[in-house]
Motif scaffolding. Sequence first.
Motif, short mmCIF file in Angstrom:
data_model
loop_
_atom_site.label_atom_id
_atom_site.label_comp_id
_atom_site.label_asym_id
_atom_site.label_seq_id
_atom_site.Cartn_x
_atom_site.Cartn_y
_atom_site.Cartn_z
N UNK A 137 35.28 52.28 24.23
CA UNK A 137 33.85 52.46 24.44
C UNK A 137 33.36 51.72 25.68
N UNK A 138 34.31 51.20 26.46
CA UNK A 138 33.96 50.53 27.72
C UNK A 138 34.21 51.50 28.87
N UNK A 139 33.77 51.12 30.04
CA UNK A 139 34.01 51.92 31.25
C UNK A 139 34.96 51.17 32.17
N UNK A 140 35.54 51.89 33.12
CA UNK A 140 36.42 51.25 34.09
C UNK A 140 35.65 50.17 34.86
N UNK A 141 36.35 49.12 35.29
CA UNK A 141 35.68 48.04 36.04
C UNK A 141 35.03 48.56 37.31
N UNK A 142 33.87 48.02 37.61
CA UNK A 142 33.12 48.45 38.78
C UNK A 142 33.23 47.44 39.92
N UNK A 143 32.99 47.91 41.11
CA UNK A 143 32.83 47.07 42.31
C UNK A 143 34.07 46.26 42.66
N UNK A 144 35.25 46.74 42.29
CA UNK A 144 36.46 46.03 42.68
C UNK A 144 36.69 46.11 44.18
N UNK A 145 36.04 47.04 44.83
CA UNK A 145 36.19 47.18 46.28
C UNK A 145 35.72 45.93 47.03
N UNK A 146 34.91 45.10 46.39
CA UNK A 146 34.43 43.89 47.05
C UNK A 146 35.56 42.89 47.30
N UNK A 147 36.70 43.09 46.64
CA UNK A 147 37.84 42.20 46.83
C UNK A 147 38.74 42.62 47.98
#
Length: 283
Positions: A137-147
Motif C-alpha cells: 500500500x506504499x508507493x515507490x520512493x520519490x525524489x531519489x534523483x536528488x542524490x
Amino acid sequence: TYRKLRNTIRWMLGTLHHLEPGDAVAHADMPELERLMLHRLSEIDAVVRQAYADFDYKTVVAQLSAFMNTELSAFYFDIRKDTLYCDAPSSRTRKAALTTIDILCDAILKWLAPILSFTCDEAWASYQPQAASSVHLTTFPEALSRYRDERLADKWAVVRDVRRAVTGALELERAAKRIGSSLEASPLVHVSDPAVLGILAEIDLAEICITSNAMVTNADAPADAFRMHDVKGVAVVVERAAGRKCARSWKILPTVGDDPEYPDVSPRDADALREWKALGRTP
C-alpha cells in the motif's frame, strides 16, 4: 538469486536495529562512500521505474540482483562492516552508514514488493513495525534523483579501479599463503598519474581495500610489482602489516596496546568500548 536477495535484506534489517531516532545524517554531511551508494540508488531508480512501466520484470530482478550482490554486499557493506561493528555510537561515519542503509532498505523493499510479495511484506513489518499499512500500500520512493552526482561517480570509478588492482595483488599473496586475511596486508601502491595520486590522497585507501594499512607513492614500481592490464599506471607491492592484532577489529596496528585500560585493542576501539560502557550497552 532469491536466497542472495533475502540474505541481503535480512542483513540490512539486522543492521538497522542499531539506528537510533535522531541519528540521521544529512546527505551533504555524509562521507563520499555513502553519497556514492545513494548516487547508484538514483541510477537504479530510473531503470527500475522504466522496467516496471514496460512490464519488464526480468530487468527489475536483474538490476536489483546485480546492485544488491555486487554494489552492496561485495563492496559497500564489506567496507562498512568495520565502521558499523567497531566505531563508537557517536561516530558520524557510522550514523551516515546507518542512514544510507535505511534509505537503501526502504527503496529495495518497495521495488521488490511486486515480485517477492510475501518476503517483502514480512520484511516491511519488521522494518516498519509501527506502520499500519502493508508495503503493497506504499508507493515507490520519490525524489531519489536528488542524490545524483556524476562527478563523484567519475572520481570513485578511479578509486575502484585502484581497489581492483590491490585486490588482485592480495589474491596472489593469499594463494601463495603469504597472508590469510586481507587485514594481514599493508599494500604499497605505486601510481604514475598525478591526477590519480591526488584522488587517492583524499581517501582512506586501507579502509576501501580492507587492509590494516595502505600507502601510495609516485616512485617507480619494481619490475615484479603486481599490475593489471586494464588499470594503467598502477602497480602494487604487498607487504605484511606491522604491529599487533586488535582483538576487536582484527586490524594489525602498531598502536594496539597503547591504551592501558584496554591493552588488547587499538585506541579507536578503546574509545568505542568506553563510550558503549558509559551508555550501559553491549557493543
